[in-house]
Write a protein that holds these residues in place. Structure first.
Motif, PDB file in Angstrom:
ATOM      1  N   PRO A 136       0.944  -1.260  -0.004  1.00  0.00           N
ATOM      2  CA  PRO A 136       0.038   0.145   0.150  1.00  0.00           C
ATOM      3  C   PRO A 136       0.777   1.245  -0.077  1.00  0.00           C
ATOM      4  N   ALA A 137       0.505   2.333  -0.673  1.00  0.00           N
ATOM      5  CA  ALA A 137       1.078   3.451  -0.821  1.00  0.00           C
ATOM      6  C   ALA A 137       1.556   4.124   0.844  1.00  0.00           C
ATOM      7  N   GLY A 138       2.569   4.813   0.782  1.00  0.00           N
ATOM      8  CA  GLY A 138       2.572   5.411   2.078  1.00  0.00           C
ATOM      9  C   GLY A 138       4.155   4.903   2.646  1.00  0.00           C
ATOM     10  N   ALA A 139       4.185   3.792   2.414  1.00  0.00           N
ATOM     11  CA  ALA A 139       5.522   3.162   2.987  1.00  0.00           C
ATOM     12  C   ALA A 139       6.992   3.380   2.161  1.00  0.00           C
ATOM     13  N   GLU A 140       8.152   3.463   2.972  1.00  0.00           N
ATOM     14  CA  GLU A 140       9.461   3.542   2.359  1.00  0.00           C
ATOM     15  C   GLU A 140      10.369   2.355   2.334  1.00  0.00           C
ATOM     16  N   ALA A 141      10.972   2.397   1.602  1.00  0.00           N
ATOM     17  CA  ALA A 141      11.972   0.974   1.613  1.00  0.00           C
ATOM     18  C   ALA A 141      13.456   1.431   1.143  1.00  0.00           C
ATOM     19  N   ALA A 142      14.323   0.705   1.886  1.00  0.00           N
ATOM     20  CA  ALA A 142      15.666   0.970   1.463  1.00  0.00           C
ATOM     21  C   ALA A 142      16.423  -0.651   1.310  1.00  0.00           C
ATOM     22  N   VAL A 143      16.924  -0.896   0.445  1.00  0.00           N
ATOM     23  CA  VAL A 143      17.722  -2.246  -0.090  1.00  0.00           C
ATOM     24  C   VAL A 143      19.222  -1.992   0.672  1.00  0.00           C
ATOM     25  N   LEU A 144      19.338  -2.802   1.734  1.00  0.00           N
ATOM     26  CA  LEU A 144      20.826  -2.716   2.254  1.00  0.00           C
ATOM     27  C   LEU A 144      21.645  -3.836   1.647  1.00  0.00           C
ATOM     28  N   PHE A 145      21.227  -4.838   1.325  1.00  0.00           N
ATOM     29  CA  PHE A 145      21.819  -5.833   0.753  1.00  0.00           C
ATOM     30  C   PHE A 145      21.367  -6.806  -0.356  1.00  0.00           C
ATOM     31  N   GLY A 146      21.929  -7.043  -1.369  1.00  0.00           N
ATOM     32  CA  GLY A 146      21.320  -7.923  -2.443  1.00  0.00           C
ATOM     33  C   GLY A 146      20.446  -7.211  -3.268  1.00  0.00           C
ATOM     34  N   ASP A 147      19.410  -7.741  -4.037  1.00  0.00           N
ATOM     35  CA  ASP A 147      18.303  -7.466  -4.916  1.00  0.00           C
ATOM     36  C   ASP A 147      17.415  -8.343  -4.696  1.00  0.00           C
TER      37      ASP A 147
END
Length: 156
Positions: free
Chosen positions: A45-56
């Protein structure tokens, strides 16, 4: 005594191999201030943020992803194709099991909590405060809603 010596020599040899293998791979270190937040995957759902720390998360292999959600955020009952291993970094995650979002059956998991779910386990989450969780699993990452109408990618 001989068995203990053989075990110790074997363990030292194994550790040497493990060190050699990891020395060939690039290491990853991410300090909190270095995290680059962006939009979460559109399956959420809209409103969340994400950050990839490792891998894909879109490819096969291990990855670590942080998800930051606002107060009042919820993800309807869903499953994942692989194990889901989650650590609550800050805030509180309310985790419920099953194909319906019965909030009275959810368990509040505060910062520092951990949970792991096997593939295809139906569950839902909601958040009463801004929360950050870290998801560590094997890609490609996926999320399948129990009720397809809950998928934010569906156009009305």
């Amino acid at each position: 005594m001989k068995i203990a010596s053989i075990f110790a020599i074997g363990l030292i040899g194994f550790c040497g191999i493990a060190s050699f293998a990891s020395a060939e791979d690039a290491h990853t270190m991410v300090a909190p201030n270095d995290i680059k937040w962006g939009p979460a995957p559109k399956v959420l759902p809209a409103g969340a943020e994400a950050a990839v720390l490792f891998g894909d998360p879109t490819k096969e292999g291990l990855f670590a992803l942080r998800l930051k959600v606002p107060s009042g955020y919820a993800i309807a009952p869903h499953t994942h194709p692989a194990d889901e291993v989650v650590t609550v970094i800050s805030g509180t995650t309310n985790l419920g099991m099953g194909k319906t979002a019965d909030r009275s059956a959810a368990k509040a998991l505060p910062a520092g909590s951990f949970f792991a779910l096997p593939p295809s386990t139906a569950h839902f989450v909601y958040f009463d405060e801004e929360t950050v969780v870290q998801i560590t699993t094997n890609g490609p990452w996926g999320l399948k809603y129990v009720n397809p109408a809950d998928d934010p990618q569906k156009t009305q």
